[in-house]
Scaffold this active site. Sequence first.
Site, PDB file in Angstrom:
ATOM      1  N   THR A   9       1.683 -38.399  38.755  1.00  0.00           N
ATOM      2  CA  THR A   9       0.056 -38.284  37.518  1.00  0.00           C
ATOM      3  C   THR A   9      -1.079 -38.328  38.893  1.00  0.00           C
ATOM      4  O   THR A   9      -1.401 -37.990  39.273  1.00  0.00           O
ATOM      5  CB  THR A   9      -0.274 -39.830  37.480  1.00  0.00           C
ATOM      6  OG1 THR A   9      -1.661 -39.337  36.149  1.00  0.00           O
ATOM      7  CG2 THR A   9      -0.237 -41.061  38.380  1.00  0.00           C
ATOM      8  N   ASP A  72       6.177 -41.757  30.309  1.00  0.00           N
ATOM      9  CA  ASP A  72       5.459 -41.262  29.182  1.00  0.00           C
ATOM     10  C   ASP A  72       5.556 -42.648  28.550  1.00  0.00           C
ATOM     11  O   ASP A  72       6.818 -43.477  28.411  1.00  0.00           O
ATOM     12  CB  ASP A  72       6.496 -40.004  29.010  1.00  0.00           C
ATOM     13  CG  ASP A  72       6.249 -39.142  27.891  1.00  0.00           C
ATOM     14  OD1 ASP A  72       5.022 -39.488  28.335  1.00  0.00           O
ATOM     15  OD2 ASP A  72       6.839 -38.781  27.048  1.00  0.00           O
ATOM     16  N   PHE A 160      -7.500 -48.015  26.053  1.00  0.00           N
ATOM     17  CA  PHE A 160      -6.961 -46.828  25.940  1.00  0.00           C
ATOM     18  C   PHE A 160      -6.317 -46.210  24.761  1.00  0.00           C
ATOM     19  O   PHE A 160      -5.803 -47.188  24.286  1.00  0.00           O
ATOM     20  CB  PHE A 160      -6.942 -46.178  26.692  1.00  0.00           C
ATOM     21  CG  PHE A 160      -6.123 -45.433  27.460  1.00  0.00           C
ATOM     22  CD1 PHE A 160      -4.985 -46.950  28.030  1.00  0.00           C
ATOM     23  CD2 PHE A 160      -4.578 -44.615  26.282  1.00  0.00           C
ATOM     24  CE1 PHE A 160      -4.410 -46.695  28.072  1.00  0.00           C
ATOM     25  CE2 PHE A 160      -3.763 -44.520  27.739  1.00  0.00           C
ATOM     26  CZ  PHE A 160      -3.178 -45.775  28.283  1.00  0.00           C
ATOM     27  N   GLY A 161      -6.221 -44.935  24.372  1.00  0.00           N
ATOM     28  CA  GLY A 161      -5.986 -44.706  23.172  1.00  0.00           C
ATOM     29  C   GLY A 161      -5.776 -45.754  21.698  1.00  0.00           C
ATOM     30  O   GLY A 161      -6.672 -45.761  20.897  1.00  0.00           O
ATOM     31  N   TYR A 162      -4.220 -45.747  21.184  1.00  0.00           N
ATOM     32  CA  TYR A 162      -4.116 -46.800  20.312  1.00  0.00           C
ATOM     33  C   TYR A 162      -4.389 -48.243  20.144  1.00  0.00           C
ATOM     34  O   TYR A 162      -4.768 -49.516  19.140  1.00  0.00           O
ATOM     35  CB  TYR A 162      -2.940 -46.434  19.289  1.00  0.00           C
ATOM     36  CG  TYR A 162      -2.515 -44.624  19.101  1.00  0.00           C
ATOM     37  CD1 TYR A 162      -3.232 -44.438  17.945  1.00  0.00           C
ATOM     38  CD2 TYR A 162      -2.247 -44.561  19.556  1.00  0.00           C
ATOM     39  CE1 TYR A 162      -3.057 -43.121  18.401  1.00  0.00           C
ATOM     40  CE2 TYR A 162      -1.740 -43.102  19.915  1.00  0.00           C
ATOM     41  CZ  TYR A 162      -2.295 -42.447  19.052  1.00  0.00           C
ATOM     42  OH  TYR A 162      -2.334 -40.540  18.720  1.00  0.00           O
TER      43      TYR A 162
HETATM   44  P1  ITT Z   1      -0.728 -38.657  31.285  1.00  0.00           P
HETATM   45  O1  ITT Z   1      -1.499 -37.630  31.783  1.00  0.00           O
HETATM   46  O2  ITT Z   1      -0.012 -38.869  32.455  1.00  0.00           O
HETATM   47  O3  ITT Z   1       0.340 -37.666  30.778  1.00  0.00           O
HETATM   48  P2  ITT Z   1      -1.006 -39.389  28.949  1.00  0.00           P
HETATM   49  O4  ITT Z   1      -2.395 -39.609  28.184  1.00  0.00           O
HETATM   50  O5  ITT Z   1      -0.585 -38.256  28.423  1.00  0.00           O
HETATM   51  O6  ITT Z   1      -0.948 -39.738  30.270  1.00  0.00           O
HETATM   52  P3  ITT Z   1       1.075 -41.335  28.297  1.00  0.00           P
HETATM   53  O7  ITT Z   1       1.840 -40.049  28.888  1.00  0.00           O
HETATM   54  O8  ITT Z   1       1.436 -42.534  29.060  1.00  0.00           O
HETATM   55  O9  ITT Z   1      -0.583 -40.816  28.833  1.00  0.00           O
HETATM   56  O10 ITT Z   1       0.813 -42.107  26.657  1.00  0.00           O
HETATM   57  C1  ITT Z   1       0.516 -41.013  26.249  1.00  0.00           C
HETATM   58  C2  ITT Z   1      -0.577 -41.502  24.718  1.00  0.00           C
HETATM   59  O11 ITT Z   1       0.159 -42.474  24.076  1.00  0.00           O
HETATM   60  C3  ITT Z   1      -1.727 -41.934  25.536  1.00  0.00           C
HETATM   61  O12 ITT Z   1      -2.498 -41.137  25.348  1.00  0.00           O
HETATM   62  C4  ITT Z   1      -2.044 -42.892  23.810  1.00  0.00           C
HETATM   63  O13 ITT Z   1      -2.704 -42.280  22.512  1.00  0.00           O
HETATM   64  C5  ITT Z   1      -0.750 -43.162  23.689  1.00  0.00           C
HETATM   65  N1  ITT Z   1      -1.122 -44.315  24.371  1.00  0.00           N
HETATM   66  C6  ITT Z   1       0.557 -45.330  25.791  1.00  0.00           C
HETATM   67  N2  ITT Z   1      -0.227 -46.290  26.129  1.00  0.00           N
HETATM   68  C7  ITT Z   1      -0.852 -46.985  25.243  1.00  0.00           C
HETATM   69  C8  ITT Z   1      -1.375 -48.047  25.742  1.00  0.00           C
HETATM   70  O14 ITT Z   1      -1.279 -48.833  26.795  1.00  0.00           O
HETATM   71  N3  ITT Z   1      -2.050 -48.166  24.875  1.00  0.00           N
HETATM   72  C9  ITT Z   1      -2.878 -47.436  23.796  1.00  0.00           C
HETATM   73  N4  ITT Z   1      -2.191 -46.415  24.022  1.00  0.00           N
HETATM   74  C10 ITT Z   1      -1.541 -45.015  24.090  1.00  0.00           C
END
Ligand code: ITT
Length: 207
Positions: A9, A72, A160-162
């Site tokens: 990363t 991932d 972050f994310g969801y």
């Molecule tokens: P990389 O550059 O490391 O690939 P990424 O944002 O794509 O960063 P991930 O592959 O780990 O990170 O995750 C893909 C998506 O899944 C991420 O953008 C979120 O939308 C969701 N996600 C993964 N882990 C999460 C978490 O702990 N909480 C909330 N959303 C998550």
Amino acid sequence: MKQTIVIATSNPGKFAELSEMLDLEQSVQWKSLSDFDGLVEVEEDGHAFIENARKKAIGYAKQTGQWVIADDSGLMIDALDGDPGVHSARFSGAKDADRTLIDHKNIAKILELMKDVPTQKRTARFVCALCIATPERILLETQGSLSGVIIENELGTNGFGYDPIFWVTEKNKTAAQMTSQEKNTVSHRGNALKKLKPLLREILKKS
Ligand code: ITT
């Protein structure tokens, strides 16, 4: 001699999280992709999390000549047949540079798709796959998950994310209402790392 392991990363937050949680600093020199020039990005186009983790670990191990750990992760929702799955990062199709805006649009899409889904059918899980590879072969793979329920409105501002729509029943709060330390104790990433740690320690002892 210390074993170098590259974390696949360029994101400093993810680098710190993974190297701290693995906590093997005595015997490992951690590097990130930012320590190498001219790397060609490995595409995450697999159909499963483990496929992408494997692809990144092998791809970057071959390019750097080092051991590489790659992950991932994403969200799988039962009522959406496992979506957004490997498409979690860009489920809404948003190409914005601002990650917060993308997260917001992804959440809005999920809530719209699930507006008629009753509470008992809103089950979901976060999944994380980890892979460590050398330039020659795959050394280790683990997966971790965290079960929860997709709620109808955002709650909490951490993470972050969801996280704001992911209700963790055992904690009685959303992932966005947890501190990062609390989330690490139950999270998919934390669980996958907990499984990986003793296996990696064994391999390091022998190497
Ligand atoms: P990389 O550059 O490391 O690939 P990424 O944002 O794509 O960063 P991930 O592959 O780990 O990170 O995750 C893909 C998506 O899944 C991420 O953008 C979120 O939308 C969701 N996600 C993964 N882990 C999460 C978490 O702990 N909480 C909330 N959303 C998550």
